[in-house]
Design an enzyme around this catalytic site. Structure first.
Site, PDB file in Angstrom:
ATOM      1  N   LYS A 117       7.616  45.038  40.880  1.00 59.86           N
ATOM      2  CA  LYS A 117       6.479  44.830  39.982  1.00 59.86           C
ATOM      3  C   LYS A 117       5.592  46.064  39.858  1.00 59.86           C
ATOM      4  O   LYS A 117       5.065  46.356  38.779  1.00 59.86           O
ATOM      5  CB  LYS A 117       5.651  43.635  40.457  1.00 59.86           C
ATOM      6  CG  LYS A 117       6.318  42.276  40.252  1.00 59.86           C
ATOM      7  CD  LYS A 117       5.343  41.162  40.644  1.00 59.86           C
ATOM      8  CE  LYS A 117       5.911  39.787  40.333  1.00 59.86           C
ATOM      9  NZ  LYS A 117       7.036  39.422  41.207  1.00 59.86           N
ATOM     10  N   GLU A 201      -4.026  42.722  40.862  1.00 62.40           N
ATOM     11  CA  GLU A 201      -4.391  42.747  39.451  1.00 62.40           C
ATOM     12  C   GLU A 201      -5.581  41.820  39.213  1.00 62.40           C
ATOM     13  O   GLU A 201      -5.839  40.910  39.999  1.00 62.40           O
ATOM     14  CB  GLU A 201      -3.232  42.236  38.576  1.00 62.40           C
ATOM     15  CG  GLU A 201      -2.156  43.227  38.286  1.00 62.40           C
ATOM     16  CD  GLU A 201      -1.113  42.639  37.351  1.00 62.40           C
ATOM     17  OE1 GLU A 201      -0.332  43.430  36.814  1.00 62.40           O
ATOM     18  OE2 GLU A 201      -1.073  41.414  37.157  1.00 62.40           O
ATOM     19  N   HIS A 236       2.815  28.411  40.303  1.00 64.28           N
ATOM     20  CA  HIS A 236       3.548  29.510  39.667  1.00 64.28           C
ATOM     21  C   HIS A 236       5.030  29.213  39.482  1.00 64.28           C
ATOM     22  O   HIS A 236       5.804  30.102  39.137  1.00 64.28           O
ATOM     23  CB  HIS A 236       3.382  30.823  40.460  1.00 64.28           C
ATOM     24  CG  HIS A 236       1.957  31.204  40.702  1.00 64.28           C
ATOM     25  ND1 HIS A 236       1.113  31.589  39.687  1.00 64.28           N
ATOM     26  CD2 HIS A 236       1.214  31.238  41.851  1.00 64.28           C
ATOM     27  CE1 HIS A 236      -0.081  31.870  40.195  1.00 64.28           C
ATOM     28  NE2 HIS A 236      -0.042  31.648  41.485  1.00 64.28           N
ATOM     29  N   ARG A 293      17.879  39.282  35.135  1.00 65.57           N
ATOM     30  CA  ARG A 293      18.983  38.329  35.322  1.00 65.57           C
ATOM     31  C   ARG A 293      18.926  37.286  34.218  1.00 65.57           C
ATOM     32  O   ARG A 293      17.979  37.255  33.437  1.00 65.57           O
ATOM     33  CB  ARG A 293      18.842  37.624  36.677  1.00 65.57           C
ATOM     34  CG  ARG A 293      17.453  36.998  36.852  1.00 65.57           C
ATOM     35  CD  ARG A 293      17.323  36.170  38.092  1.00 65.57           C
ATOM     36  NE  ARG A 293      15.947  35.893  38.448  1.00 65.57           N
ATOM     37  CZ  ARG A 293      15.166  34.992  37.887  1.00 65.57           C
ATOM     38  NH1 ARG A 293      15.629  34.261  36.892  1.00 65.57           N
ATOM     39  NH2 ARG A 293      13.929  34.815  38.277  1.00 65.57           N
TER      40      ARG A 293
END
Length: 496
Positions: A117, A201, A236, A293
């Site tokens: 990430k 973030e 999530h 993927r």
């Protein structure tokens, strides 16, 4: 085509899905027979079975040496990792290359780049793809985390750089929560991914999670196949996806698609992939991560485009040029996918294991089922809880929702509890039906996680009352006077 045989290094519905396309393409498939699932339904779809039942599941689907050894032993041309397990492990792609085996996915370099990430975020910044304010690199200490969070402004989200599937992520809403959340995210990242590195973030309240399906070949051609709305999530983890997103208009779709393609071109990425964005209330989008993927939710894209993504993934891995241009890809109707998991939604989505006594899906137009189990199968505790995916399609969202309600009401599953009551609750929610929802939908829109018909609730109350009265009536007359029983029940007892 050079690929004549594929080892499917996975199980369940995705193994069946890959085998179906491979057969259509005239490609021979191999699958693993494991100790945990000796009679697994997916094995019936293999052309040849490799018996590794002396090994545990951990030593098969996550063992690179064993997978490569099996491919070499049976002279298999290619390996398809599916999703999960080793699908985003660059070491598997690297070992395939070293052993002249085709890896059906991107290169190890691309998995390393875009699967991290932090690195992916830097690539996005360099290519003017919008990202949320955040740390400029890996956060190595709690002190650094506190300093970064203060400069960004709370709330913040701490993310594992090697994360995926909602793991290794924690939200800190103030400086008092930060130390605990930083440590929790790092520890979870280490235990799951073997890498404790995290970055930070700005956390967007009530965003939408919208991802773009991309497809790129090894000759520089890249297209996108529109978006998927993935905002119905719990911790999530995606539960329901639809395409297209009810939030986007053509202008937003064009901008986001262009940014998704830009990232692929910047890195030379090839294979299928998913570029994920957060979208705020003003429809500003921010790059979040890229999955290198095939996705669990890929069927909704197939339904709205008519394109077999597994076939395209195999053809790209074989070195073929894309036969599709962006102008040729048309968005047709609406599709919705429901992940039917073996989970008890009345017990906070706790996993369910045991024998699947019955599983039956309605057979009707515009209803697709990708299932990994049949009647009598055992739902094992060592794998994920996905039983099947129900995918419905309509000429528009309204008709897709109508088909979804009919299809879900027609499903029969006995032996284990599933997420079906949750989906009934979602489909009966006005905000969802209007397409107005975000990633906080469950917390803010649902009073409970399961749907009950009025007569079900009445029946439950009557059953409980009947059992309670039976218990009262079984108590000795003298003993009942010593108990704290309501006057109404006591008078009822005396009348007996």
């Amino acid at each position: 085509m050079k690929i004549k045989s594929i080892l499917i290094a996975n199980r369940g519905e995705i193994a069946i899905r890959i085998a179906r396309t491979a057969r259509k393409m005239g490609i021979k498939t191999f699958m693993f027979l494991t100790h945990e699932e000796p009679n697994a339904h997916y094995l019936k779809h293999a052309d040849e079975i490799i018996d590794v039942s002396e090994e545990t599941f951990y030593n098969i689907f996550t063992n690179i040496d064993k997978i490569i050894e099996s491919a070499l032993k049976f002279n298999i041309d290619a390996i398809h990792p599916g999703y999960g397990f080793l699908s985003e492990n660059p070491a598997l792609a690297r070992e395939c290359k070293h052993n002249n085996i085709v890896f059906i996915g991107p290169s190890d370099k691309h998995i390393d780049q875009m699967g991290n990430k932090g690195v992916a975020r830097d690539i996005a910044i360099k290519n003017n793809v919008p990202v949320l304010p955040g740390s400029t690199g890996i956060i190595t200490s709690q002190a650094e985390a506190e300093k970064t969070a203060a400069s960004i402004g709370y709330p913040v989200i701490i993310k594992a750089v090697a994360g995926g599937g909602g793991k290794g992520m924690r939200v800190a809403r103030n400086k008092d929560e930060l130390p605990r959340m930083f440590n929790a995210a790092s520890k979870e990242a280490m235990s799951i991914f073997g890498n404790a590195a995290v970055f930070i973030e700005k956390y967007v309240e009530n965003p939408r999670h919208i991802e773009f399906q991309v497809l790129a070949d090894q000759h520089g051609d890249v297209v996108h196949l529109f978006e998927r709305e993935c905002s119905i999530q719990r911790k999530h983890q995606k539960l329901l996806e639809e395409a297209p997103s009810p939030a986007l208009d053509e202008a937003n779709r064009e901008r986001m698609g262009r940014d998704a393609i830009k990232l692929c071109r910047a890195t030379g990425y090839y294979s299928v992939g998913t570029v994920e964005f957060l979208v705020d209330e003003h429809l500003n989008h921010y790059f979040m991560e890229m999955n290198t993927r095939i996705q669990v939710e890929h069927p909704v894209t197939e339904e709205i485009t008519g394109i077999d993504l597994i076939e395209q993934q195999i053809r790209v891995a074989d070195g073929e040029k894309l036969s599709l241009a962006q102008k040729d890809i048309k968005l047709k109707g609406c599709a919705i996918e429901f992940r039917i998991n073996a989970e008890n939604v009345q017990s906070d989505f706790s996993p369910e294991n045991g024998i699947l006594e019955k599983i039956k899906f309605p057979s009707k137009r515009h209803v697709r089922v990708d299932a990994g189990y049949v009647d009598g199968d055992i739902i094992p505790s060592c794998y994920d809880s996905l039983i099947a995916k129900l995918i419905v399609k309509g000429s528009d969202r309204k008709s897709a929702l109508k088909t979804a309600i009919s299809a879900i009401n027609g499903i029969q599953i006995k032996g284990v509890k599933t997420t079906l009551p949750f989906f009934k609750m979602v489909l009966n929610n006005d905000s969802f039906r209007e397409g107005i929802y975000s990633t906080s939908f469950i917390e803010k829109e649902l009073e409970q996680n399961f749907y009950q018909e009025d007569n079900e609730m009445v029946a439950a109350i009557l059953l409980g009352m009947t059992e309670y009265l039976k218990e009262i009536e079984s108590i000795d007359h003298a003993e009942i006077r010593e108990k704290n029983v309501s006057p109404w029940l006591f008078s009822r007892f005396l009348k007996k």
